[in-house]
Motif scaffolding. Structure first.
Motif, PDB file in Angstrom:
ATOM      1  N   ARG A  37       0.876  -1.399   0.078  1.00 37.87           N
ATOM      2  CA  ARG A  37      -0.099   0.066   0.036  1.00 37.87           C
ATOM      3  C   ARG A  37       0.903   1.336  -0.119  1.00 37.87           C
ATOM      4  NH1 ARG A  37      -5.845  -0.021   1.484  1.00 37.87           N
ATOM      5  NH2 ARG A  37      -5.436   2.173   1.771  1.00 37.87           N
ATOM      6  N   ASP A  61       1.196   4.107  -2.938  1.00 38.32           N
ATOM      7  CA  ASP A  61       1.039   5.684  -2.776  1.00 38.32           C
ATOM      8  C   ASP A  61       2.420   6.457  -3.315  1.00 38.32           C
ATOM      9  OD1 ASP A  61      -1.074   5.252  -1.136  1.00 38.32           O
ATOM     10  OD2 ASP A  61      -0.205   5.409   0.762  1.00 38.32           O
ATOM     11  N   ARG A  76       1.920   6.499  -7.209  1.00 40.75           N
ATOM     12  CA  ARG A  76       1.075   7.581  -7.623  1.00 40.75           C
ATOM     13  C   ARG A  76       1.486   8.851  -7.335  1.00 40.75           C
ATOM     14  NH1 ARG A  76      -2.701   4.284  -5.230  1.00 40.75           N
ATOM     15  NH2 ARG A  76      -2.697   5.303  -3.305  1.00 40.75           N
ATOM     16  N   THR A 124      -8.525  -4.743  -0.790  1.00 38.13           N
ATOM     17  CA  THR A 124      -9.631  -4.798  -1.702  1.00 38.13           C
ATOM     18  C   THR A 124     -10.070  -3.077  -1.605  1.00 38.13           C
ATOM     19  OG1 THR A 124     -11.067  -4.964   0.390  1.00 38.13           O
ATOM     20  CG2 THR A 124     -10.815  -6.794  -1.213  1.00 38.13           C
ATOM     21  N   ASP A 125      -9.551  -2.484  -0.690  1.00 38.91           N
ATOM     22  CA  ASP A 125      -9.863  -0.730  -0.672  1.00 38.91           C
ATOM     23  C   ASP A 125      -8.804  -0.081  -1.328  1.00 38.91           C
ATOM     24  OD1 ASP A 125     -12.263  -1.198   0.734  1.00 38.91           O
ATOM     25  OD2 ASP A 125     -11.509  -0.978   2.398  1.00 38.91           O
ATOM     26  N   ALA A 126      -7.641  -0.923  -1.526  1.00 38.12           N
ATOM     27  CA  ALA A 126      -6.405  -0.241  -2.364  1.00 38.12           C
ATOM     28  C   ALA A 126      -7.005   0.474  -3.640  1.00 38.12           C
ATOM     29  CB  ALA A 126      -5.340  -1.145  -2.490  1.00 38.12           C
ATOM     30  N   ARG A 127      -6.118   1.440  -4.116  1.00 36.78           N
ATOM     31  CA  ARG A 127      -6.583   1.971  -5.492  1.00 36.78           C
ATOM     32  C   ARG A 127      -5.521   1.810  -6.413  1.00 36.78           C
ATOM     33  NH1 ARG A 127      -7.320   7.789  -5.406  1.00 36.78           N
ATOM     34  NH2 ARG A 127      -5.825   7.742  -3.333  1.00 36.78           N
ATOM     35  N   PRO A 128      -5.489   0.864  -7.480  1.00 31.70           N
ATOM     36  CA  PRO A 128      -6.568   0.041  -7.633  1.00 31.70           C
ATOM     37  C   PRO A 128      -6.486  -1.125  -6.653  1.00 31.70           C
ATOM     38  CG  PRO A 128      -4.539  -0.477  -8.971  1.00 31.70           C
ATOM     39  CD  PRO A 128      -4.339   0.655  -8.389  1.00 31.70           C
ATOM     40  N   PRO A 129      -7.297  -1.926  -6.621  1.00 32.28           N
ATOM     41  CA  PRO A 129      -7.325  -3.121  -5.619  1.00 32.28           C
ATOM     42  C   PRO A 129      -6.001  -3.920  -5.783  1.00 32.28           C
ATOM     43  CG  PRO A 129      -9.284  -3.161  -6.584  1.00 32.28           C
ATOM     44  CD  PRO A 129      -8.559  -1.992  -7.229  1.00 32.28           C
ATOM     45  N   SER A 175      -4.217  -4.338  -9.179  1.00 27.17           N
ATOM     46  CA  SER A 175      -2.620  -3.954  -9.101  1.00 27.17           C
ATOM     47  C   SER A 175      -1.724  -4.440 -10.181  1.00 27.17           C
ATOM     48  CB  SER A 175      -2.130  -3.810  -7.981  1.00 27.17           C
ATOM     49  OG  SER A 175      -2.117  -5.520  -7.369  1.00 27.17           O
ATOM     50  N   THR A 216      -5.013  -2.349 -17.875  1.00 27.96           N
ATOM     51  CA  THR A 216      -6.592  -1.711 -18.240  1.00 27.96           C
ATOM     52  C   THR A 216      -6.560  -1.693 -19.656  1.00 27.96           C
ATOM     53  OG1 THR A 216      -5.396   0.466 -18.101  1.00 27.96           O
ATOM     54  CG2 THR A 216      -6.619  -0.430 -16.040  1.00 27.96           C
TER      55      THR A 216
END
Length: 337
Positions: free
Chosen positions: A254, A258, A261, A284-289, A332, A336
């Motif tokens: 995580r 950070d 990004r 599951t709450d990470a961006r992206p998961p 992750s 995409t």
């Protein structure tokens, strides 16, 4: 006033079946010394009388109480709870009661809790460690079977169930290689933990098998997001070509995400990231998961319970059994486009 009929007793069952109380008890408890025809007659009699066995009486006759002790060193810990849930699932399926005690990582408290459990005449014990490195054995003087879960015993004759962390490291590396990543860096936790080295060993072997090596020697630090952020910044400054990060825990991952990004790197198109532990609240709450390696701790708990049942039945196991990890693929590491 109408009197309620008294519940049937074992003597009633024996009388109806035309056998002794001892034979009726053996039949109902599945003992091998009873002929099949006699066992069937006893079961039919018990059913006709709606007989419900008395747990205390069963314990006196069989030498077992139908209870086990589950002693953890870290009840609030992230890893202890799913192990205990898995063990309780297995115990529940066999109508076994569980006494749960928390030693809170204190050796003196552990001895106190151990004495308390043994005074209740439990049939066996599962000892759940707070970290996956070997722990001191309770020793040979314990009068009931013992199975160690997550943290293996340091005695080779004890029965221990752990996750295969070398396999977990290999899974993570093979996944990144499978999605085409070749410039891979490794950020992991405290080097005092044997598990950190085990995971690194597995992933280095996978890279070696593919004819590759990491862009730099593995970074050891702390199991924290702040370490993940700091290490990622250092690595990207020295090696801007990195296209994959393998992290020794989800917290580290995580922090790494950070930093990526903040550095303007897209996840996973520029840099794919995978963690370890599959801590769902983080992953599951990470961006992206976050993709992660799952140690399958509930299965580990179930397996420990099965081994304890075997030992209670006179079929003990010895040594360490390592259970394989599972790959959980999320955004992750899923491009995409």
């Amino acid at each position: 006033m109408v009197e309620k009929s008294k519940p049937a007793t074992l003597s009633d069952v024996a009388r109806l079946a035309g056998v002794s109380v001892a034979t009726a008890s053996k039949a109902l408890n599945g003992r091998a010394q009873v002929r099949a025809s006699t066992r069937e007659k006893v079961f039919r009699s018990a059913e006709a009388l709606s007989f419900v066995p008395n747990p205390l009486a069963q314990g006196l006759l069989s030498g077992q109480t139908g209870t086990v002790g589950l002693l953890t060193s870290d009840l609030e810990g992230r890893f202890s709870i799913p192990i205990m849930m898995g063990a309780e699932d297995a115990f529940g399926a066999d109508s076994t009661s569980v006494f749960l005690c928390d030693a809170r990582g204190d050796a003196i408290r552990e001895q106190h809790q151990l004495r308390a459990l043994l005074s209740r005449h439990v049939d066996g014990l599962i000892i759940v460690g707070a970290r996956p490195d070997p722990r001191r054995s309770l020793g040979p003087d314990i009068t009931v079977p013992v199975v160690y879960a997550y943290a293996p015993s340091d005695h080779p004759e004890d029965c221990s169930i752990t996750s295969d962390n070398v396999h977990g490291g290999r899974l993570a590396a093979e996944h990144l290689l499978g999605i085409g990543r070749r410039r891979i860096a490794i950020i992991t936790g405290d080097s005092a933990y044997g598990v950190a080295h085990d995971r690194v060993a597995g992933l280095l072997q996978a890279l070696h098998d593919a004819g590759l090596q990491p862009v730099e020697a593995p970074f050891f630090g702390s199991w924290s997001e702040s370490w993940g952020r700091a290490a990622t910044r250092i690595l990207l400054e020295a090696h801007p070509e990195i296209d994959g990060l393998i992290c020794g825990s989800d917290q580290i991952a995580r922090g790494a995400m950070d930093a990526l990004r903040e550095l303007g790197r897209d996840i996973p198109d520029d840099v794919a990231v995978i963690g370890h532990d599959n801590w769902e609240v983080l992953a599951t709450d990470a961006r992206p998961p976050l993709s992660s390696i799952d140690m399958d701790l509930q299965e580990l708990g179930r397996r420990a319970a099965e081994k304890l049942f075997d030992a209670i039945d006179g079929r003990p196991s010895h040594g360490i059994e390592k259970l394989p990890c599972r790959l959980m693929v999320r955004g992750s590491t899923t491009p995409t486009h």
